[in-house]
Structure formats: structure tokens, C-alpha cells
Design a protein around this motif. Structure first.
Motif, PDB file in Angstrom:
ATOM      1  N   ARG A  65       0.831  -1.206   0.000  1.00 58.78           N
ATOM      2  CA  ARG A  65       0.000   0.000   0.000  1.00 58.78           C
ATOM      3  C   ARG A  65       0.866   1.257   0.000  1.00 58.78           C
ATOM      4  O   ARG A  65       0.543   2.251  -0.659  1.00 58.78           O
ATOM      5  CB  ARG A  65      -0.925  -0.015   1.211  1.00 58.78           C
ATOM      6  N   ALA A  68       2.079   1.792  -3.491  1.00 58.95           N
ATOM      7  CA  ALA A  68       1.013   2.345  -4.324  1.00 58.95           C
ATOM      8  C   ALA A  68       0.796   3.831  -4.038  1.00 58.95           C
ATOM      9  O   ALA A  68       0.490   4.621  -4.945  1.00 58.95           O
ATOM     10  CB  ALA A  68      -0.280   1.568  -4.103  1.00 58.95           C
ATOM     11  N   LEU A 133       5.771   2.984 -10.363  1.00 62.52           N
ATOM     12  CA  LEU A 133       5.035   1.794 -10.804  1.00 62.52           C
ATOM     13  C   LEU A 133       5.951   0.569 -10.820  1.00 62.52           C
ATOM     14  O   LEU A 133       5.523  -0.545 -10.493  1.00 62.52           O
ATOM     15  CB  LEU A 133       4.449   2.030 -12.191  1.00 62.52           C
ATOM     16  N   VAL A 136       6.174  -0.799  -7.436  1.00 62.23           N
ATOM     17  CA  VAL A 136       4.980  -1.579  -7.096  1.00 62.23           C
ATOM     18  C   VAL A 136       5.086  -2.986  -7.684  1.00 62.23           C
ATOM     19  O   VAL A 136       4.768  -3.983  -7.024  1.00 62.23           O
ATOM     20  CB  VAL A 136       3.715  -0.868  -7.598  1.00 62.23           C
ATOM     21  N   LYS A 140       5.216  -6.379  -5.568  1.00 62.67           N
ATOM     22  CA  LYS A 140       4.294  -7.511  -5.712  1.00 62.67           C
ATOM     23  C   LYS A 140       5.053  -8.825  -5.883  1.00 62.67           C
ATOM     24  O   LYS A 140       4.695  -9.840  -5.274  1.00 62.67           O
ATOM     25  CB  LYS A 140       3.366  -7.272  -6.903  1.00 62.67           C
TER      26      LYS A 140
END
Length: 439
Positions: A65, A68, A133, A136, A140
Motif C-alpha cells: 500500500r 502504491a 510503478l 509496485v 508484488k
């Protein structure tokens, strides 16, 4: 006759406690649970699958989070980079008395950016957003690998609890049977003492296994932001142990890994910084338009101005040099990242290969031999050729072999999870499901 019935009953109990056979070893392919093990949790609880654990972590992980939110911050910076400079309005008054020739000058000034500064700022902000990005995406991939590793570690700890419970149950049966045989005068009291010591050791092992399982489940639940250990039982992933991809195949996919993509984004970002530094070398022009009014004569005059800084001293040469060196550093960092990722893939591949060899050896030789030795000890005990402590030793060897088998399986899964940090491993080419990086 009564003592003989007790001995035969204890042997039957042993056979019921350990139904694991050599045939089952050959049929077992993917499960961590080897044989019919005692349940370490309430059977009525719905198990937590690996897929559910990954989905929970991706949905609620504080670290993900935070990554993001960095994207949202970069988007705000992108909006700001595209804005034009604000105009400036000013009032200049010469003299304070209207009877002595006071004049008022009203003017509106607008800075005009030259050299493509606005476009360079926008490109730099776009690269910053792309980097966010990329973080992120890497987050992940790392989170999936961390969840897989933590889940399998907790699953292995859960199975160790089951093995420890079986060991304690068998040790307790051995102590009881030895007590009856000592009372009947069949064996020396030393046998009962040895059985009691073995039972105490098994109880300590169970206590340690329970503590390790609680710690492993706490580490697992922390990945989705929980401070409490996961209470639900874990379930063995339903996956096939197919061949591990070759090291050359894995390394050939490294260029498309999230880490290398981000390294290239960092180079592009620094190059955009160079373009902005070059654009900042060109001075901006300030255009002024206004009106000057003489209060004594009531005469107004139009004022037009143009201001151009003279780049005599500051030509942004320091920022340009710093930006150029940053490009060199980003390229070097990309080389370092490639070497690090290559080494990490090689290490993980080596661990996975070694674990696979151990699994094959355990299945084909060690586990069947340990099971055969245990069965022979039980049979010999039934015939009065072996003492109960011999059965207990054979049982401990079998349990240790099964624990080593669980550890080897866990090591193989964790190694494949580490590989997935850098490159996707297809479902039909590895031992864990593929979770591709979402955009």
C-alpha cells in the motif's frame, strides 16, 4: 498370557499409529503430509490455502500500500510539472504627494520558459511515475515470494507439530507397555526408565515444535498486516513436482525481470534529468506590460518591458555535470543489479536442484528403508526378539527421515519462490504456481 496379550496389543497400537508404508512413499508426490498424521488444529476450521494467503497479502499489505501511495505522489508531481508559471502583477508608485508629480505604474509580468523546460519537466515526472510503478511491480513479486516462503515455512512447522504429537503418543505407549512388562517381571526396570526419558524428550520436542509453528504463523500473518498468528490450518498446495527449468533458460529471462526493467527506467529517468539540466541553461524571458500614470498632469503612458538574464556566471553547469554523472551511476547500478540477480538466480537454482536430489533420494531409498526398519522392529517386538526401546529408536529414525523429507520439499518450494522474484516460472515447468506481475 495376560502379559503376552498386552505386548501384542501394544504392537497393534504401534502399527495403527504409524500407517506410513513404502508403497505410500512411492505414491506421494506433492503433499507435505507424509502418511496419516495427527491433526494439529481443529478439523472443523477451514484451511488457509496458499492462493488465499497471497490474495490477502496483495490486498492488505502495508508495504504494498505504501508503494502504491508513492505512485499517487508521483502523479501529483506530474500534474505540477505541466503547469505554466504564474503571471505577476505589480504596482510602482513614485512620490507620495499628488501635488508634486506622483506617478503610479501598473504592470503585468509573465515569465516565458524557453529551451523546452516544461516538456523536460513533464518527461522527468513521467519517469518518476514509471519508477514508482516499477517499485509496485517489484513489491508484488517480492511479496508473492515472501508469502510463499513464509507459508511453506509455517506449513512445515505445522507438520512438524503433527510428527511430534505422533512421537509423543508412541513414546507414551512405550512407557506404559514397559511398565506393564516390568510389573510382570519380563524386562528390567531400566527399560522403563529409558522409555520414560524418551517420552520426556518427545514432550520437549512437541513443545518446541508448537512454539516454532506459532512463530512461523505469526511471520506469515504479518505479511498482510496482522499482529496475531494465523489460527487456521494450512493446506498443502496441489502442485506437481515437474522438472526445474535449466539455469540458462532462467537467466535468459532475466532481462525482462521487474528488477532489470526498473534499472532501465532509472537510466531513462537520469537521462531525462540531463535534458532538464540542459534546458535550464537557457534563460527565461520575462515580458512586462503596464501603464504609467502621472497624477499631476493626468497623463497615462503604456509600459512595455522585456527582461532576459545574462548567463555570465550561473549556466547551470554544476547541475548538468551532476546529472551526467547520475546517468553513469544508473548504468553502473544496472550492471550491479544484473550481476546480483544472476547470482541470486544461480543460488536459488542450485538450492532447488539439491533439494530435488534429496527428495528423490528420500523417496526411493531413505523413507522406504526407514519404514522397513520400523516394520521389522514392530514384528521383532511381537515375536519377543526386540525390546520396546528398539521399536522406539526405529520410530524416531522414521520420523526424522520424514522431517528431513518435509524440509527438502520446503527448501525446493522456497527456492522456486526466490526464482519468481526475478522471472516467472511456468506452472508446467516448476513446483509452484505462477503468479505473474500485475500492472
Amino acid at each position: 498370557m495376560q502379559s503376552k496379550r498386552l505386548v501384542m496389543g501394544a504392537a497393534v497400537l504401534l502399527a495403527q499409529l504409524i500407517p506410513f508404508s513404502a508403497q505410500a512413499v512411492g505414491q506421494q508426490s506433492t503433499a507435505f503430509t507424509v502418511g496419516q498424521q495427527a491433526k494439529s488444529v481443529d478439523a472443523s476450521s477451514a484451511p488457509l490455502t496458499l492462493e488465499q494467503a497471497i490474495a490477502m497479502a496483495l490486498a492488505t499489505s502495508p508495504e504494498l500500500r505504501s508503494a502504491a501511495q508513492s505512485v499517487a505522489i508521483a502523479e501529483g508531481a506530474r500534474v505540477q510539472a505541466g503547469l505554466f508559471p504564474n503571471p505577476e502583477i505589480s504596482l510602482l508608485r513614485e512620490g507620495m504627494s499628488s501635488t508634486s508629480g506622483r506617478t503610479d505604474t501598473y504592470q503585468l509580468s509573465q515569465a516565458l520558459e524557453l529551451g523546452g523546460k516544461r516538456g523536460a519537466r513533464i518527461k522527468l515526472a513521467d519517469q518518476d511515475r514509471a519508477l514508482a510503478l516499477g517499485d509496485v511491480t517489484i513489491g508484488k513479486a517480492d511479496l508473492r515470494a515472501d508469502v510463499i516462503a513464509a507459508y511453506l515455512e509455517a506449513l512445515t512447522a505445522q507438520e512438524h507439530v503433527a510428527l511430534a504429537k505422533e512421537s509423543l503418543s508412541l513414546a507414551g505407549s512405550a512407557t506404559n507397555a514397559a511398565g506393564r512388562r516390568v510389573a510382570a517381571g519380563k524386562i528390567s526396570p531400566l527399560e522403563k526408565t529409558r522409555s520414560s526419558v524418551a517420552e520426556a524428550g518427545a514432550r520437549l520436542e512437541l513443545s518446541q515444535a508448537v512454539a516454532d509453528a506459532a512463530l512461523a504463523k505469526r511471520r506469515l500473518s504479518a505479511l498482510w498486516g496482522s499482529t496475531q498468528p494465523e489460527e487456521r490450518p494450512l493446506q498443502t498446495p496441489d502442485i506437481d513436482l515437474a522438472a526445474i527449468p535449466s539455469l540458462a533458460d532462467l537467466q535468459s529471462r532475466l532481462e525482462s525481470s521487474p528488477q532489470m526493467q526498473r534499472a532501465r527506467m532509472q537510466i531513462a529517468r537520469q537521462e531525462a534529468q540531463v535534458n532538464l539540466a540542459k534546458a535550464d541553461r537557457i534563460p527565461d524571458v520575462t515580458v512586462t506590460l503596464g501603464q504609467k500614470k502621472d497624477r499631476l498632469t493626468n497623463v497615462s503612458q503604456t509600459v512595455v518591458g522585456l527582461a532576459i538574464p545574462l548567463p555570465l556566471f550561473n549556466r547551470n553547469q554544476g547541475n548538468l555535470l551532476s546529472a551526467l554523472r547520475s546517468v553513469d551511476k544508473a548504468k553502473t547500478d544496472a550492471e550491479v543489479e544484473y550481476l546480483r540477480a544472476t547470482q541470486a538466480i544461480a543460488d536459488a537454482h542450485q538450492r532447488a536442484s539439491v533439494a530435488q536430489e534429496q527428495i528423490d533420494s528420500m523417496r526411493s531409498e531413505i523413507l522406504p528403508a526407514a519404514q522397513s526398519a520400523f516394520d521389522a522392529a514392530v514384528t521383532g517386538f511381537e515375536l519377543g526378539k526386540f525390546g520396546f526401546i528398539d521399536v522406539l529408536d526405529a520410530q524416531r529414525t522414521l520420523f526424522q527421515s520424514r522431517a528431513q523429507y518435509l524440509s527438502a520439499l520446503s527448501a525446493r518450494y522456497r527456492s522456486l519462490a526466490d526464482l519468481q522474484r526475478y522471472t516467472a516460472v511456468d506452472e508446467n515447468a516448476g513446483s509452484i504456481p505462477t503468479y505473474r506481475n500485475a500492472k
